[in-house]
Scaffold this active site. Structure first.
Site, PDB file in Angstrom:
ATOM      1  N   SER A 111       0.872  -1.179   0.000  1.00  0.00           N
ATOM      2  CA  SER A 111       0.000   0.000   0.000  1.00  0.00           C
ATOM      3  C   SER A 111       0.905   1.224   0.000  1.00  0.00           C
ATOM      4  O   SER A 111       1.829   1.327   0.817  1.00  0.00           O
ATOM      5  CB  SER A 111      -0.914  -0.017   1.227  1.00  0.00           C
ATOM      6  OG  SER A 111      -1.937   0.947   1.064  1.00  0.00           O
ATOM      7  N   GLU A 112       0.657   2.156  -0.921  1.00  0.00           N
ATOM      8  CA  GLU A 112       1.693   3.139  -1.224  1.00  0.00           C
ATOM      9  C   GLU A 112       1.948   4.191  -0.139  1.00  0.00           C
ATOM     10  O   GLU A 112       2.950   4.878  -0.184  1.00  0.00           O
ATOM     11  CB  GLU A 112       1.482   3.788  -2.601  1.00  0.00           C
ATOM     12  CG  GLU A 112       0.164   4.454  -2.866  1.00  0.00           C
ATOM     13  CD  GLU A 112      -0.858   3.533  -3.518  1.00  0.00           C
ATOM     14  OE1 GLU A 112      -0.879   2.325  -3.196  1.00  0.00           O
ATOM     15  OE2 GLU A 112      -1.667   4.019  -4.325  1.00  0.00           O
ATOM     16  N   ASN A 113       1.052   4.283   0.858  1.00  0.00           N
ATOM     17  CA  ASN A 113       1.389   5.179   1.966  1.00  0.00           C
ATOM     18  C   ASN A 113       2.513   4.598   2.830  1.00  0.00           C
ATOM     19  O   ASN A 113       3.151   5.334   3.578  1.00  0.00           O
ATOM     20  CB  ASN A 113       0.158   5.496   2.832  1.00  0.00           C
ATOM     21  CG  ASN A 113      -0.531   4.265   3.361  1.00  0.00           C
ATOM     22  OD1 ASN A 113      -0.677   3.274   2.662  1.00  0.00           O
ATOM     23  ND2 ASN A 113      -0.934   4.320   4.605  1.00  0.00           N
TER      24      ASN A 113
END
Lengths: 219, 233
Positions: free
Chosen positions: A46-48
């Site tokens: 998940s890119e966060n």
């Protein structure tokens, strides 16, 4: 019948391989996580800043400090890692993620994708989509074949502002699975009960239809 | 205590020197890991014409959304916005300049700014509206866009725990943009849930070393959840 969202997710899940690190875009692509084949291990990015995203928390597990890129509260699986957004995009931009699945408004025969902005409508931003499409070598676009007015979303040239250029090679729609090669869509599989003629009629971009186009299977 | 002690005891002291027309790099992703009390202090101070570098712009009445109410922000660099009605209105009316920036590029621009790198090439955005007017260059057959670093007057960040010297650790995904934002401001102000004594944190676990932190303050946090998703269990 055109595919349901769940069937589309099941078909995309066939592209998973054991040991894959996978980034699933917000919306329909997240459904793919429900169809990871039995016995296969896949790690969700998940890119966060998560590698090893787990399911939503129970009420007891709920934690404001643990969210995904869609800003939803989530959990991590055993063996997960959490890191900064810069580190997260280093693994994305450095080409370390094995598979990226994301939605789109339009895809064209050059592998261009438009997915973030419709002029005249409210622009919310591209988030991490431009980074994901620019860097990943293995991307599957998951979208309906035509928009709600019946206009084809598989074009000779995207009309909307691009998210990335020349980066898309695989497209799964509710009617077909196609690959993009040498300036054309190649019809690889059709949804059960959908005729080649219907797919031809609903594909505006140059389409190559092999002699035999098998029906899609899901397992 | 002087020397390396970064602790300040009031939010007034924490943000002293922030004046009209300045820029701020702000940590957080959505409402997760935002320096909520520092932002509230900026609202209280009424500082105007601010340039903000942040992935998002809060929601109506919380986070950076608070600074929209009195139009304190003139310009924002962000990757995803519009979770708030007032933001939409100000953007459509042209009261607020919005420079949409891909998320990875934004993180890297902050990191570069803190690392003394003035600009970098990235494939992100090549061939898209983001690349318009920017230098491009080909390396090994691929096209790249030149993106400039971010250097801000102030960094506003939130960590979980820090020692008095500003050596800090983050909790879960509340880390997000905070470590990079911390490095790219001339004055980095960090708020934390707990301040401990030097030596209490394992040096190998420090995520933001104290050299980046100028002022440190302990706060209490609401930690609002933007999208509460749960499963039965």
């Amino acid at each position: 019948m055109s595919l349901t969202r769940e069937q589309m997710a099941m078909r995309v899940a066939r592209e998973l391989e054991d040991g894959y690190y996978v980034n699933l875009g917000i919306g329909m692509p997240t459904l793919v996580a429900n169809y990871v084949p039995e016995g296969m291990e896949v790690m969700l990015q998940s890119e966060n800043g998560i590698l090893g995203m787990g399911p939503y928390p129970t009420e007891a597990e709920l934690d404001a400090d643990m969210i995904n890129a869609g800003k939803e509260t989530v959990t991590t699986i055993a063996g997960a890692a959490v890191f900064s957004s810069a580190a997260s995009f280093e693994m994305i931009r450095g080409g370390h993620v094995d598979l990226t699945v994301l939605g789109a408004f339009e895809v064209d025969v050059n592998g261009d994708i438009a997915s973030w902005m419709v002029p005249g409508k409210l622009i919310k931003g591209m988030g991490g989509a431009m980074d994901l499409v620019a860097a990943a070598r293995n991307i599957i676009v998951m979208m309906t074949h035509a928009d709600k007015h019946g206009n084809s979303k598989l074009l000779n040239s995207c009309t909307l502002p691009l998210t990335g250029s020349g980066c898309i090679h695989k497209v799964l729609t509710d009617l077909a699975y196609l690959e993009i090669e040498n300036g054309a869509f190649i019809l690889k599989e059709r949804a059960p009960g959908i005729s080649v003629e219907e797919i031809i009629a609903k594909t505006e971009g140059k389409l190559i239809v092999p002699d035999h186009v098998p029906e899609m299977t899901f397992a | 205590m002087a020397g390396f002690d970064k602790v300040v005891h009031s939010y007034e002291e924490a943000l002293a020197g922030l004046t009209d027309g300045m820029s701020m790099a702000v940590g957080g992703f959505g409402l997760c890991g935002i320096p909520e009390n520092l932002i509230a202090q900026v609202k209280k101070m009424g500082t105007r014409d601010l340039t903000v570098f942040s992935n998002n712009c809060g929601v109506d009445g919380f986070g950076l959304g608070l600074l929209l109410q009195d139009k304190q922000i003139s310009r924002i660099y962000a990757s995803y916005v519009g979770e708030n009605k007032e933001f939409e209105r100000q953007m459509l009316e042209g009261e607020l300049e919005v420079i949409l920036t891909p998320q990875g590029t934004l993180a890297e621009k902050m990191r570069a700014g803190g690392a003394g790198i003035p600009a970098f090439y990235t494939a992100t955005g090549y061939g898209t509206p983001i690349a318009e007017g920017k230098e491009t260059r080909e390396f090994n057959g691929r096209h790249y866009v030149l993106e400039e670093a971010i250097n801000a007057d102030f960094s506003l960040v939130k960590a979980w725990k820090a020692d008095r010297y500003g050596n800090a650790i983050y909790r879960h995904t509340a880390q997000n943009f905070n470590p990079m934002a911390a490095t790219c401001g001339k004055i980095c102000v960090m708020e934390v849930e707990e301040i401990v004594e030097p030596g209490e944190l394992d040096p190998a676990q420090i995520q933001t070393p104290g050299i980046y932190v100028n002022r440190l303050i302990q706060g209490t946090f609401e930690k609002r959840i933007e999208k509460r998703t749960v499963r039965q269990g």
